[in-house]
Design a protein around this motif. Structure first.
Motif, PDB file in Angstrom:
ATOM      1  N   HIS A 180      -1.114  36.732  22.775  1.00 57.82           N
ATOM      2  CA  HIS A 180       0.181  36.626  22.932  1.00 57.82           C
ATOM      3  C   HIS A 180       0.514  34.964  22.472  1.00 57.82           C
ATOM      4  O   HIS A 180      -0.079  34.067  23.266  1.00 57.82           O
ATOM      5  CB  HIS A 180       0.773  36.762  24.646  1.00 57.82           C
ATOM      6  N   TYR A 181       1.258  34.674  21.821  1.00 56.86           N
ATOM      7  CA  TYR A 181       1.572  33.398  21.351  1.00 56.86           C
ATOM      8  C   TYR A 181       3.090  33.020  21.803  1.00 56.86           C
ATOM      9  O   TYR A 181       3.839  33.706  21.263  1.00 56.86           O
ATOM     10  CB  TYR A 181       1.247  33.225  19.845  1.00 56.86           C
ATOM     11  N   GLU A 233      -7.264  40.472  12.200  1.00 57.15           N
ATOM     12  CA  GLU A 233      -7.288  41.896  11.963  1.00 57.15           C
ATOM     13  C   GLU A 233      -7.718  42.601  13.118  1.00 57.15           C
ATOM     14  O   GLU A 233      -8.727  42.388  13.766  1.00 57.15           O
ATOM     15  CB  GLU A 233      -8.078  42.301  10.787  1.00 57.15           C
ATOM     16  N   GLY A 234      -6.883  43.532  13.425  1.00 61.35           N
ATOM     17  CA  GLY A 234      -7.303  44.451  14.635  1.00 61.35           C
ATOM     18  C   GLY A 234      -6.792  43.918  15.912  1.00 61.35           C
ATOM     19  O   GLY A 234      -6.892  44.551  16.838  1.00 61.35           O
ATOM     20  N   VAL A 235      -6.080  42.864  15.814  1.00 62.98           N
ATOM     21  CA  VAL A 235      -5.519  42.408  17.123  1.00 62.98           C
ATOM     22  C   VAL A 235      -3.873  42.623  16.917  1.00 62.98           C
ATOM     23  O   VAL A 235      -3.348  42.053  16.192  1.00 62.98           O
ATOM     24  CB  VAL A 235      -5.884  40.948  17.402  1.00 62.98           C
ATOM     25  N   ALA A 236      -3.247  43.124  18.208  1.00 65.72           N
ATOM     26  CA  ALA A 236      -2.001  43.225  18.432  1.00 65.72           C
ATOM     27  C   ALA A 236      -1.224  41.876  18.712  1.00 65.72           C
ATOM     28  O   ALA A 236      -1.896  41.421  19.617  1.00 65.72           O
ATOM     29  CB  ALA A 236      -1.306  44.286  19.137  1.00 65.72           C
ATOM     30  N   ALA A 237      -0.158  41.341  18.092  1.00 66.13           N
ATOM     31  CA  ALA A 237       0.189  40.009  18.427  1.00 66.13           C
ATOM     32  C   ALA A 237       1.631  40.344  19.066  1.00 66.13           C
ATOM     33  O   ALA A 237       2.313  40.856  18.769  1.00 66.13           O
ATOM     34  CB  ALA A 237       0.748  39.295  17.212  1.00 66.13           C
ATOM     35  N   VAL A 238       1.893  39.358  20.169  1.00 66.38           N
ATOM     36  CA  VAL A 238       2.990  39.321  20.939  1.00 66.38           C
ATOM     37  C   VAL A 238       3.524  37.981  20.731  1.00 66.38           C
ATOM     38  O   VAL A 238       2.935  36.901  20.956  1.00 66.38           O
ATOM     39  CB  VAL A 238       2.800  39.740  22.544  1.00 66.38           C
ATOM     40  N   SER A 239       4.675  37.761  20.250  1.00 63.44           N
ATOM     41  CA  SER A 239       5.471  36.316  20.252  1.00 63.44           C
ATOM     42  C   SER A 239       6.604  36.475  21.154  1.00 63.44           C
ATOM     43  O   SER A 239       7.216  37.554  21.535  1.00 63.44           O
ATOM     44  CB  SER A 239       6.193  36.400  18.814  1.00 63.44           C
ATOM     45  N   THR A 240       6.838  35.002  21.505  1.00 59.58           N
ATOM     46  CA  THR A 240       8.243  34.984  22.294  1.00 59.58           C
ATOM     47  C   THR A 240       8.912  34.118  21.723  1.00 59.58           C
ATOM     48  O   THR A 240       8.635  33.100  21.001  1.00 59.58           O
ATOM     49  CB  THR A 240       7.616  34.436  23.893  1.00 59.58           C
ATOM     50  N   VAL A 241      10.381  34.748  21.640  1.00 59.71           N
ATOM     51  CA  VAL A 241      11.411  34.025  21.222  1.00 59.71           C
ATOM     52  C   VAL A 241      12.744  33.586  22.408  1.00 59.71           C
ATOM     53  O   VAL A 241      12.917  34.579  23.019  1.00 59.71           O
ATOM     54  CB  VAL A 241      12.311  34.839  19.993  1.00 59.71           C
ATOM     55  N   TYR A 242      12.606  32.366  22.572  1.00 54.24           N
ATOM     56  CA  TYR A 242      13.407  31.767  23.700  1.00 54.24           C
ATOM     57  C   TYR A 242      14.876  31.804  23.134  1.00 54.24           C
ATOM     58  O   TYR A 242      15.665  32.353  23.924  1.00 54.24           O
ATOM     59  CB  TYR A 242      13.084  30.456  24.263  1.00 54.24           C
ATOM     60  N   ASP A 243      15.221  31.185  22.013  1.00 56.39           N
ATOM     61  CA  ASP A 243      16.527  30.998  21.793  1.00 56.39           C
ATOM     62  C   ASP A 243      16.331  30.874  20.158  1.00 56.39           C
ATOM     63  O   ASP A 243      15.450  30.627  19.633  1.00 56.39           O
ATOM     64  CB  ASP A 243      17.226  30.110  22.564  1.00 56.39           C
ATOM     65  N   PHE A 244      17.822  30.635  19.541  1.00 58.64           N
ATOM     66  CA  PHE A 244      17.521  30.265  18.301  1.00 58.64           C
ATOM     67  C   PHE A 244      18.201  28.903  17.968  1.00 58.64           C
ATOM     68  O   PHE A 244      18.733  28.314  16.820  1.00 58.64           O
ATOM     69  CB  PHE A 244      18.730  31.128  17.398  1.00 58.64           C
ATOM     70  N   THR A 245      17.996  27.962  18.665  1.00 54.93           N
ATOM     71  CA  THR A 245      18.563  26.586  18.951  1.00 54.93           C
ATOM     72  C   THR A 245      17.898  25.985  17.557  1.00 54.93           C
ATOM     73  O   THR A 245      18.363  25.030  16.876  1.00 54.93           O
ATOM     74  CB  THR A 245      18.140  25.808  20.040  1.00 54.93           C
ATOM     75  N   PRO A 246      16.596  25.828  17.108  1.00 52.54           N
ATOM     76  CA  PRO A 246      16.157  25.399  16.142  1.00 52.54           C
ATOM     77  C   PRO A 246      16.679  25.750  14.702  1.00 52.54           C
ATOM     78  O   PRO A 246      16.852  24.883  13.921  1.00 52.54           O
ATOM     79  CB  PRO A 246      14.462  25.651  15.952  1.00 52.54           C
ATOM     80  N   LEU A 247      17.232  27.020  14.802  1.00 52.80           N
ATOM     81  CA  LEU A 247      17.965  27.497  13.652  1.00 52.80           C
ATOM     82  C   LEU A 247      19.329  27.219  13.518  1.00 52.80           C
ATOM     83  O   LEU A 247      20.053  27.066  12.477  1.00 52.80           O
ATOM     84  CB  LEU A 247      17.651  29.085  13.368  1.00 52.80           C
ATOM     85  N   THR A 286      11.519  38.337  24.673  1.00 53.80           N
ATOM     86  CA  THR A 286      12.749  37.296  24.868  1.00 53.80           C
ATOM     87  C   THR A 286      13.165  37.150  26.359  1.00 53.80           C
ATOM     88  O   THR A 286      12.873  38.003  27.128  1.00 53.80           O
ATOM     89  CB  THR A 286      13.962  37.784  24.210  1.00 53.80           C
ATOM     90  N   LEU A 287      13.670  36.158  26.594  1.00 45.49           N
ATOM     91  CA  LEU A 287      14.245  35.813  27.919  1.00 45.49           C
ATOM     92  C   LEU A 287      15.843  36.597  28.147  1.00 45.49           C
ATOM     93  O   LEU A 287      16.209  36.576  29.145  1.00 45.49           O
ATOM     94  CB  LEU A 287      14.490  34.526  28.079  1.00 45.49           C
ATOM     95  N   SER A 288      16.515  36.968  26.824  1.00 46.14           N
ATOM     96  CA  SER A 288      17.738  37.642  27.166  1.00 46.14           C
ATOM     97  C   SER A 288      18.182  38.684  26.168  1.00 46.14           C
ATOM     98  O   SER A 288      17.558  38.896  25.167  1.00 46.14           O
ATOM     99  CB  SER A 288      18.913  36.652  26.994  1.00 46.14           C
ATOM    100  N   HIS A 289      18.994  39.606  26.473  1.00 45.06           N
ATOM    101  CA  HIS A 289      19.396  40.768  25.624  1.00 45.06           C
ATOM    102  C   HIS A 289      20.133  39.874  24.349  1.00 45.06           C
ATOM    103  O   HIS A 289      19.904  40.600  23.268  1.00 45.06           O
ATOM    104  CB  HIS A 289      20.358  41.589  26.203  1.00 45.06           C
ATOM    105  N   SER A 290      21.043  39.081  24.323  1.00 47.18           N
ATOM    106  CA  SER A 290      21.463  38.244  23.293  1.00 47.18           C
ATOM    107  C   SER A 290      20.399  37.776  22.354  1.00 47.18           C
ATOM    108  O   SER A 290      20.625  38.277  21.056  1.00 47.18           O
ATOM    109  CB  SER A 290      22.357  37.060  23.860  1.00 47.18           C
ATOM    110  N   VAL A 291      19.196  37.269  22.761  1.00 44.33           N
ATOM    111  CA  VAL A 291      18.367  36.610  21.870  1.00 44.33           C
ATOM    112  C   VAL A 291      17.435  38.059  21.054  1.00 44.33           C
ATOM    113  O   VAL A 291      17.513  38.246  19.848  1.00 44.33           O
ATOM    114  CB  VAL A 291      17.369  35.769  22.475  1.00 44.33           C
ATOM    115  N   ALA A 292      17.527  39.101  21.935  1.00 40.74           N
ATOM    116  CA  ALA A 292      16.932  40.436  21.404  1.00 40.74           C
ATOM    117  C   ALA A 292      17.665  40.956  20.291  1.00 40.74           C
ATOM    118  O   ALA A 292      17.307  41.395  19.253  1.00 40.74           O
ATOM    119  CB  ALA A 292      16.534  41.379  22.568  1.00 40.74           C
ATOM    120  N   GLU A 293      18.954  40.994  20.479  1.00 39.86           N
ATOM    121  CA  GLU A 293      19.943  41.438  19.659  1.00 39.86           C
ATOM    122  C   GLU A 293      20.185  40.633  18.304  1.00 39.86           C
ATOM    123  O   GLU A 293      20.253  41.242  17.178  1.00 39.86           O
ATOM    124  CB  GLU A 293      21.416  41.615  20.321  1.00 39.86           C
ATOM    125  N   GLN A 294      19.904  39.226  18.491  1.00 39.87           N
ATOM    126  CA  GLN A 294      19.764  38.553  17.290  1.00 39.87           C
ATOM    127  C   GLN A 294      18.525  38.628  16.481  1.00 39.87           C
ATOM    128  O   GLN A 294      18.777  38.676  15.015  1.00 39.87           O
ATOM    129  CB  GLN A 294      19.987  37.016  17.848  1.00 39.87           C
TER     130      GLN A 294
END
Length: 172
Positions: A101-102, A112-126, A159-167
């Protein structure tokens, strides 16, 4: 949170974005997530490896008590550096992780062979043109490319919110 216990035996979690002595929003999320994860892992069969700042090792060990297989690794590598992106995959391999988890959008190479989990907090940088102080356009394009890459390479995204997940679904 997805229940991965049926398949996961070794979970590696990069928590360097949280400094236990000064927890901001991201830090509070990581602090709580690591503590909760340490409570659901089977202490006899599963291992939790954390990567934190060198001076935070004792605090993280105290936060994740009760996991017989807890290993806390300290590092002084700067976050989002080329050195960190080269070292992170080696750390994941050394922990023999099933899942790594990163906690940011600039996911380093995943072994290879490792499942990655990422966290996205928001889209502020974009989305917020004021986010970067210099070279804003170029940095926003780079951030978008990094997030698209992390989204494509991650088995799961938290994600920390449904809004970010939908984005995320809409954009990637």
């Amino acid at each position: 949170m997805v229940d991965l216990r049926c398949r996961v035996r070794r979970y590696s979690f990069d928590v360097r974005f949280a400094r236990p002595h000064a927890l901001d929003g991201v830090g509070r999320f990581l602090w709580s997530a690591a503590g909760a994860l340490s409570q659901v892992l089977d202490a006899d069969q599963e291992r939790l490896s954390l990567l934190c700042h060198e001076d935070d090792v004792d605090r993280w060990q105290a936060q994740c008590t009760g996991v017989a297989g807890l290993v806390v690794h300290g590092t002084d590598l700067p976050i989002a550096s080329l050195a960190q992106h080269a070292a992170w995959p080696r750390w994941v391999v050394a922990t023999e992780a099933d899942v790594a988890h990163y906690a940011q959008y600039d996911l380093p190479p995943v072994p290879e062979g490792v499942a990655a989990v990422s966290t996205v907090y928001d889209f502020t940088p974009l989305d917020d043109p004021r986010y970067f102080r210099t070279k804003r356009g170029m940095k926003r394009l780079a951030a978008a490319a990094l997030l698209a890459s992390a989204s494509a390479r991650s088995s799961h995204i938290t994600t920390l919110s449904h809004s970010v997940a939908e984005q995320i679904v809409r954009r990637f």
